[in-house]
Design an enzyme around this catalytic site. Sequence first.
Site, mmCIF file in Angstrom:
data_model
loop_
_atom_site.group_PDB
_atom_site.id
_atom_site.type_symbol
_atom_site.label_atom_id
_atom_site.label_comp_id
_atom_site.label_asym_id
_atom_site.label_seq_id
_atom_site.Cartn_x
_atom_site.Cartn_y
_atom_site.Cartn_z
ATOM 1 N N LYS A 163 0.846 -1.208 0.000
ATOM 2 C CA LYS A 163 0.000 0.000 0.000
ATOM 3 C C LYS A 163 0.881 1.257 0.000
ATOM 4 O O LYS A 163 2.092 1.185 0.225
ATOM 5 C CB LYS A 163 -0.917 -0.031 1.228
ATOM 6 N N TYR B 49 -12.302 -2.370 -3.274
ATOM 7 C CA TYR B 49 -12.818 -2.421 -1.910
ATOM 8 C C TYR B 49 -14.352 -2.404 -1.861
ATOM 9 O O TYR B 49 -14.923 -2.002 -0.842
ATOM 10 C CB TYR B 49 -12.245 -1.256 -1.103
ATOM 11 N N PHE C 194 -15.558 3.628 7.347
ATOM 12 C CA PHE C 194 -14.201 4.014 6.950
ATOM 13 C C PHE C 194 -13.974 3.936 5.449
ATOM 14 O O PHE C 194 -12.848 4.118 4.984
ATOM 15 C CB PHE C 194 -13.164 3.153 7.691
ATOM 16 N N ARG D 238 -1.718 -14.663 3.796
ATOM 17 C CA ARG D 238 -2.531 -13.969 4.809
ATOM 18 C C ARG D 238 -1.902 -14.128 6.197
ATOM 19 O O ARG D 238 -1.848 -13.178 6.978
ATOM 20 C CB ARG D 238 -3.972 -14.520 4.837
ATOM 21 N N THR E 278 -5.748 -7.756 10.475
ATOM 22 C CA THR E 278 -5.989 -6.408 9.946
ATOM 23 C C THR E 278 -5.449 -5.293 10.837
ATOM 24 O O THR E 278 -4.842 -4.344 10.341
ATOM 25 C CB THR E 278 -7.505 -6.210 9.732
ATOM 26 N N ARG F 16 2.509 -6.942 9.131
ATOM 27 C CA ARG F 16 1.809 -5.879 9.876
ATOM 28 C C ARG F 16 2.281 -5.806 11.320
ATOM 29 O O ARG F 16 2.412 -4.712 11.895
ATOM 30 C CB ARG F 16 0.297 -6.103 9.802
ATOM 31 N N ASN G 202 -1.734 -0.130 7.090
ATOM 32 C CA ASN G 202 -1.185 -1.411 7.560
ATOM 33 C C ASN G 202 -0.336 -2.112 6.500
ATOM 34 O O ASN G 202 -0.309 -3.327 6.413
ATOM 35 C CB ASN G 202 -2.310 -2.306 8.104
ATOM 36 N N HIS H 120 -1.955 -5.263 1.374
ATOM 37 C CA HIS H 120 -3.234 -5.932 1.146
ATOM 38 C C HIS H 120 -2.919 -7.329 0.642
ATOM 39 O O HIS H 120 -2.003 -7.502 -0.155
ATOM 40 C CB HIS H 120 -4.052 -5.196 0.067
ATOM 41 N N GLU I 256 -9.370 -10.053 -7.826
ATOM 42 C CA GLU I 256 -8.410 -8.951 -7.674
ATOM 43 C C GLU I 256 -7.302 -9.017 -8.726
ATOM 44 O O GLU I 256 -6.876 -7.984 -9.244
ATOM 45 C CB GLU I 256 -7.840 -8.968 -6.240
#
Length: 132
Positions: free
Chosen positions: A9, A49, A57, A85, A91, A102, A112, A115, A126
């Site tokens: 990100k 998203y 948010f 993951r 998250t 993270r 964070n 993704h 995606e």
Amino acid sequence: MSHTFLMVKPDGVARGLTGEVISRVERKGYSISRLKKMTISDELAREHYGEHVDKPFFGELVSFITSGPVVAMVVEGEDVVSTIRRMVGVTDPKEAAPGTIRGDYAVEIGSNIVHASDSDESAAREIKLFFR
Ligand code: IDP
Ligand code: MG
């Protein structure tokens, strides 16, 4: 062999953590089959998203992910979706275990670092969205 979508990100790119993320993926034994640096458009952000459109948010999420360049990747290997993951961590980075990306590099939930797709279906969606 499966595939997942992994993205550094804007905060991760700005902090110079792209190499660290790639290095962890490669040292694990996975390979990166596609990779590009890009700036996400508002339209792509809203589509990517889409599941969060009703969350409070959402606006913040879209403006953050479009705020600077990202590095988007397709990672391939055995059980890669669930394993990446786990390597990314949960998250909220305050809750993410040390040793995860993270857990090691972030504090704020909104920024964070990475993704990663949460299922084979999300990965397919995606990857198509970012590498069509
Ligand atoms: P994930 O990235 O771990 O899959 P999701 O629930 O899909 O988490 O949320 C997408 C992104 O939205 C998160 O990575 C995080 O940056 C942001 N986010 C999630 N929950 C919140 C929140 O409560 N406040 C602000 N940002 C959030
Ligand atoms: Mg998610």
